[in-house]
Motif scaffolding. Structure first.
Motif, PDB file in Angstrom:
ATOM      1  N   TRP A   1       0.882  -1.053   0.084  1.00 32.37           N
ATOM      2  CA  TRP A   1      -0.182  -0.145   0.052  1.00 32.37           C
ATOM      3  C   TRP A   1       0.697   1.023  -0.235  1.00 32.37           C
ATOM      4  O   TRP A   1       0.536   2.017  -0.779  1.00 32.37           O
ATOM      5  CB  TRP A   1      -1.105  -0.567   1.411  1.00 32.37           C
ATOM      6  N   PRO A   2       1.550   1.391   0.935  1.00 31.65           N
ATOM      7  CA  PRO A   2       2.483   2.760   0.466  1.00 31.65           C
ATOM      8  C   PRO A   2       3.527   2.798  -0.448  1.00 31.65           C
ATOM      9  O   PRO A   2       3.454   4.241  -1.103  1.00 31.65           O
ATOM     10  CB  PRO A   2       3.754   2.241   2.022  1.00 31.65           C
ATOM     11  N   ARG A   3       4.022   1.588  -1.639  1.00 31.83           N
ATOM     12  CA  ARG A   3       4.303   1.305  -2.665  1.00 31.83           C
ATOM     13  C   ARG A   3       3.157   2.381  -3.371  1.00 31.83           C
ATOM     14  O   ARG A   3       4.246   3.425  -4.636  1.00 31.83           O
ATOM     15  CB  ARG A   3       4.957   0.523  -3.129  1.00 31.83           C
ATOM     16  N   MET A   4       1.927   2.301  -3.569  1.00 30.29           N
ATOM     17  CA  MET A   4       0.899   2.544  -4.561  1.00 30.29           C
ATOM     18  C   MET A   4       0.924   3.911  -4.080  1.00 30.29           C
ATOM     19  O   MET A   4       0.504   4.254  -4.617  1.00 30.29           O
ATOM     20  CB  MET A   4      -0.055   1.634  -4.463  1.00 30.29           C
ATOM     21  N   ARG A   5       0.583   4.271  -2.942  1.00 28.74           N
ATOM     22  CA  ARG A   5       0.108   5.408  -2.650  1.00 28.74           C
ATOM     23  C   ARG A   5       1.446   6.118  -3.046  1.00 28.74           C
ATOM     24  O   ARG A   5       1.081   7.835  -3.399  1.00 28.74           O
ATOM     25  CB  ARG A   5       0.115   5.750  -0.758  1.00 28.74           C
ATOM     26  N   ALA A   6       2.988   5.677  -2.774  1.00 29.12           N
ATOM     27  CA  ALA A   6       3.895   7.049  -3.151  1.00 29.12           C
ATOM     28  C   ALA A   6       3.374   7.037  -4.940  1.00 29.12           C
ATOM     29  O   ALA A   6       4.055   8.202  -5.634  1.00 29.12           O
ATOM     30  CB  ALA A   6       5.202   5.955  -2.522  1.00 29.12           C
ATOM     31  N   MET A   7       2.908   5.515  -5.733  1.00 25.86           N
ATOM     32  CA  MET A   7       2.604   6.156  -6.646  1.00 25.86           C
ATOM     33  C   MET A   7       2.277   6.577  -7.930  1.00 25.86           C
ATOM     34  O   MET A   7       1.724   7.178  -8.872  1.00 25.86           O
ATOM     35  CB  MET A   7       3.052   4.464  -7.271  1.00 25.86           C
ATOM     36  N   GLN A   8       0.805   6.331  -6.915  1.00 27.31           N
ATOM     37  CA  GLN A   8      -0.395   7.419  -7.669  1.00 27.31           C
ATOM     38  C   GLN A   8      -0.589   8.345  -6.367  1.00 27.31           C
ATOM     39  O   GLN A   8      -1.794   9.013  -5.770  1.00 27.31           O
ATOM     40  CB  GLN A   8      -1.722   6.725  -7.161  1.00 27.31           C
ATOM     41  N   ARG A   9       0.489   9.610  -6.820  1.00 24.17           N
ATOM     42  CA  ARG A   9       0.007  11.122  -5.600  1.00 24.17           C
ATOM     43  C   ARG A   9      -0.485  12.323  -6.336  1.00 24.17           C
ATOM     44  O   ARG A   9      -1.679  12.673  -5.703  1.00 24.17           O
ATOM     45  CB  ARG A   9       1.915  11.737  -5.175  1.00 24.17           C
ATOM     46  N   ASP A  10      -1.215  11.866  -7.621  1.00 25.75           N
ATOM     47  CA  ASP A  10      -1.787  11.942  -8.441  1.00 25.75           C
ATOM     48  C   ASP A  10      -3.164  12.711  -8.017  1.00 25.75           C
ATOM     49  O   ASP A  10      -4.342  12.452  -8.472  1.00 25.75           O
ATOM     50  CB  ASP A  10      -1.394  11.764  -9.600  1.00 25.75           C
ATOM     51  N   MET A  11      -3.544  11.292  -7.283  1.00 17.73           N
ATOM     52  CA  MET A  11      -4.842  10.338  -6.470  1.00 17.73           C
ATOM     53  C   MET A  11      -5.311  10.922  -5.408  1.00 17.73           C
ATOM     54  O   MET A  11      -4.451  11.598  -5.012  1.00 17.73           O
ATOM     55  CB  MET A  11      -5.175   9.276  -6.835  1.00 17.73           C
ATOM     56  N   SER A  12      -6.147  11.429  -5.080  1.00 13.14           N
ATOM     57  CA  SER A  12      -6.763  11.697  -3.826  1.00 13.14           C
ATOM     58  C   SER A  12      -6.255   9.648  -3.490  1.00 13.14           C
ATOM     59  O   SER A  12      -6.515   8.767  -3.608  1.00 13.14           O
ATOM     60  CB  SER A  12      -8.218  12.061  -3.182  1.00 13.14           C
ATOM     61  N   GLU A  13      -6.450  10.153  -1.879  1.00 15.61           N
ATOM     62  CA  GLU A  13      -6.261   9.493  -0.950  1.00 15.61           C
ATOM     63  C   GLU A  13      -7.230   8.059  -0.869  1.00 15.61           C
ATOM     64  O   GLU A  13      -7.632   6.313  -1.000  1.00 15.61           O
ATOM     65  CB  GLU A  13      -6.316   9.755   0.462  1.00 15.61           C
ATOM     66  N   GLU A  14      -8.355   8.444  -0.763  1.00 15.39           N
ATOM     67  CA  GLU A  14      -9.518   7.749  -1.448  1.00 15.39           C
ATOM     68  C   GLU A  14      -9.693   6.966  -2.348  1.00 15.39           C
ATOM     69  O   GLU A  14      -9.443   5.728  -2.735  1.00 15.39           O
ATOM     70  CB  GLU A  14     -10.803   8.345  -1.354  1.00 15.39           C
ATOM     71  N   ASP A  15      -9.150   7.637  -3.721  1.00 10.79           N
ATOM     72  CA  ASP A  15      -9.360   7.134  -5.195  1.00 10.79           C
ATOM     73  C   ASP A  15      -8.019   6.349  -5.360  1.00 10.79           C
ATOM     74  O   ASP A  15      -8.092   5.208  -5.433  1.00 10.79           O
ATOM     75  CB  ASP A  15      -9.283   7.772  -6.388  1.00 10.79           C
TER      76      ASP A  15
END
Length: 297
Positions: free
Chosen positions: A192-206
């Motif tokens: 999850w942290p790796r995915m979140r780092a890759m998707q910083r342009d999305m909201s956390e919910e998205d």
């Protein structure tokens, strides 16, 4: 609640998104004006989103195919922009999203057949096709199989691999081969942290919703990769008679994409300056680039 139950709860929530208000709430305003449906294929049903005007003079529907693993949800930022220009359709590849799965590892040809069956079921006489990474080869195969159906093609990266690169790519994906639900659940905390780092342009919910789309069924998450490794895109490109635009971000597939030059009958490679966020951060740029190419016919 142990990790496996946490993952299964998340997957159950993701599956629940597939119906009614739960699904609408999850995708938010991006898909508010879109219709969703299912079309038959030999594996069962293909799920799709459909938006834009039912018809528009001089425009044909754009079929958008997502990268694997994932789903059509990955186009949430891009689809509304394209729907303002023309009819659009975004489908879940069999085995991903809400589409039924093949009984075993499919081929690119199987994915192409499923998309053609969906288009025929919807009585689409002519379409443009957008492929993204693994689905770029699916887009090529659809065009080869049905030149009467496909007018123009856009692919985000051309997967023209050498044998040595395929070996290296398989090694890089080895951690995802042979996953069980238990082993996948044990990876959630780190993934999850790796995915979140890759998707910083999305909201956390998205980003969280997209994370569960990617992990909807970890036992077949690698199917799209394996299908693309087994498909000879370099041999397919010269067989495509329709105009092709290859967009090539400055990412790990730039080298492979540049090899498409000289292989296409009617094609061009457009090098893009960014390395990530092609259909999210840069969705507006991509809608303009793709729209201009499709309207050039």
């Amino acid at each position: 609640m142990d990790r496996r139950n946490v993952m299964l709860a998340g997957l159950s929530a993701a599956v629940a998104l597939g119906s009614g208000k739960a699904r609408a709430a999850a995708v938010g305003s991006a898909f508010a004006s879109f219709r969703q449906g299912f079309a038959p294929c030999r594996f069962g049903q293909v799920h799709y989103w459909q938006g834009g005007p039912a018809s528009m003079p001089g425009k044909v529907p754009l079929l958008c195919l997502h990268a694997s693993p994932g789903s059509s949800r990955s186009y949430a930022a891009f689809l509304p922009l394209m729907a303002a220009q023309r009819p659009v359709l975004a489908a879940d590849t069999p085995g991903y999203g809400l589409s039924d799965a093949p009984p075993s590892q499919p081929r690119i040809e199987d994915y192409a057949e499923a998309m053609i069956a969906m288009a025929d079921s919807l009585k689409l006489r002519k379409i443009d096709v957008l492929g993204n990474h693994t689905s770029s080869s699916t887009a090529l195969d659809i065009a080869i199989r049905r030149p009467d159906l496909v007018r123009r093609i856009v692919i985000n990266s051309a997967l023209v691999y050498t044998p040595q690169e395929i070996v290296a790519m398989r090694e890089s994906e080895a951690a995802y081969a042979g996953l069980t639900f238990d082993s996948a659940a044990n990876k959630v905390a780190a993934d999850w942290p790796r995915m979140r780092a890759m998707q910083r342009d999305m909201s956390e919910e998205d980003a969280w919703a997209f994370f569960w789309e990617v992990n909807r069924n970890p036992t077949r998450s690698i199917w799209g990769y394996e299908a693309s490794f087994a498909y000879d895109a370099g041999a397919a490109l010269p067989r495509v008679t329709q105009p092709i635009l290859v967009v090539s971000p400055n990412d790990i597939l730039r080298t492979q994409s540049l090899r498409a030059r000289g292989l296409m009958r009617h094609g061009e490679v457009m090098e893009l300056p960014w390395s990530a966020g092609t259909f999210t951060t840069h969705a507006t740029d991509m809608a303009r680039i793709i729209g201009r190419f499709l309207d050039a016919a």
